[in-house]
Design a protein around this motif. Sequence first.
Motif: not given
Length: 487
Positions: A141-143, A149-164, A172-176
């Motif tokens: 877990v990344d705290i 960093h929080l917003e950039s992380g969410r954006t990057a995760i969404e982009h990864m899941q959309q493209t991959m 395979g990320y979960k966002v809390y």
Amino acid sequence: MEARAKIPPGLPRPNPTVSYWQDPPSAIADLRSTQDLPRSADHVIIGSGISGAFVAYNILQRTSQARVVLLEARQACSGATGRNGGHTKAASYRSFVDHEKHHGLDEAVKIARMEFANIRATHAFAARYNIDCDSNPCDTVDIIYDRGHLESGRTAIEHMQQTMGSDDPAAGYKVYSAKEATAMFLTPGALGAFQYPAGSINSYKFTIGVLRLCLQRELNLQTNTPALSIAPSASHDQPSWTIQTARGEIATPNLILATNGYTPHLLAQTQGLIVPLRGQITAQRPGSKLPPAGLPTTYSFIYENGYEYMIPRPPGTAHAGDIVIGGGLGRLPNDGASEFGETDDAAVHPALSGYLTNCTAGYFGENWGQDDADGRVRREWSGIMGSSADGLPYVGPVPGEPGLWMSASFNGHGMVLCLKCAEALVGRMLGGETERRELEGWFPQTLWMSEERMERKFVGRLNQKAPGEAEFGEREKEGRSGWNREC
């Protein structure tokens, strides 16, 4: 930073700090397979960390009769591999967007998938050969303590899941949310968290296990034999290299440098391209209020200009529940610039000692409880990483130097890169045209050594972020916890 990059690394220091993992040392720590250094070999590898061990393993798997000599300046696995936290954690989302911008989407996907495959392969290898190394595939877990960093992380995760694809395990990320992160991970002050597959391992014992497999295949291991210099042998029709040591010379047509941050000592053209970086770690007894069975995930604590990484010792291991935590460079003046170019792993930085000792109780707050009666810190040590000019390792043949190969400069990210990089290097070195084409399908082409990459200038590992992550996140000044501001 330009001045720091010009400091010659020299040889590894004698009498380095003893890491948590190296006590007691392995029975092969000081092994010399033969009393005398061989005069020649088919392959000579310099460096006995995870890269050197897996290069040797892959060569011997392919050509069982090959004469392979592995030189180590100090004890076996005494460098970065034997001193890291044992974190098999990719955090690919933190570099994915930057890789896509500079190298294209296909390369960004290859890097993310290779990192994930490296994690799986590491733990699978330990299981296959029954290596006693505390292998523990688990989530991490990344705290997050910084809104950028929080917003950039969410954006990057969404982009990864959309493209991959959302079903791709490398995405395979979960966002809390902040509330969820505080409750689930016992971290008051968190702005949010990202959870994903990772693991932990005793990388010293793991690499010693790999070296033992190689010794069974007739690897000639020569510890306490520093390579003083290397030079091409121009008198031969075929490429050949001579390695000078205090115990004599050894010649080979295939010389592989697995020397990470020390590479410029042997290869002058990498001075200012590969820069040593000293890191520091402590092993701590857990506070009384942490879960008696130990924390179930590994952690990273990410703030505006840096991070710490934390590995709880899993159940069934020596000192189960202990917390191994490293990092803190972002808390030093100039984001830790003084630690670049530094190769003294016989010492620790006093400011980092104080910070790492106190930060665990700060991150967990009231959930930490009372310190153990024997004190918080069980052991403290340092180690030397290798930082590259572009945030990626250098793998493959050295341009303009026939017969010279390298796999080095892993930017503190070696546990999710070294195994597969060694596999690719040996595949390119010994494989045919078909295998080289297959390599193009899974190995990122941006990791190969090239003249273009060797012309780049080292500017520092910006903000102590993940490799390749030069533009991740914004310097958000508001919204961080008061504890983080004070630390």
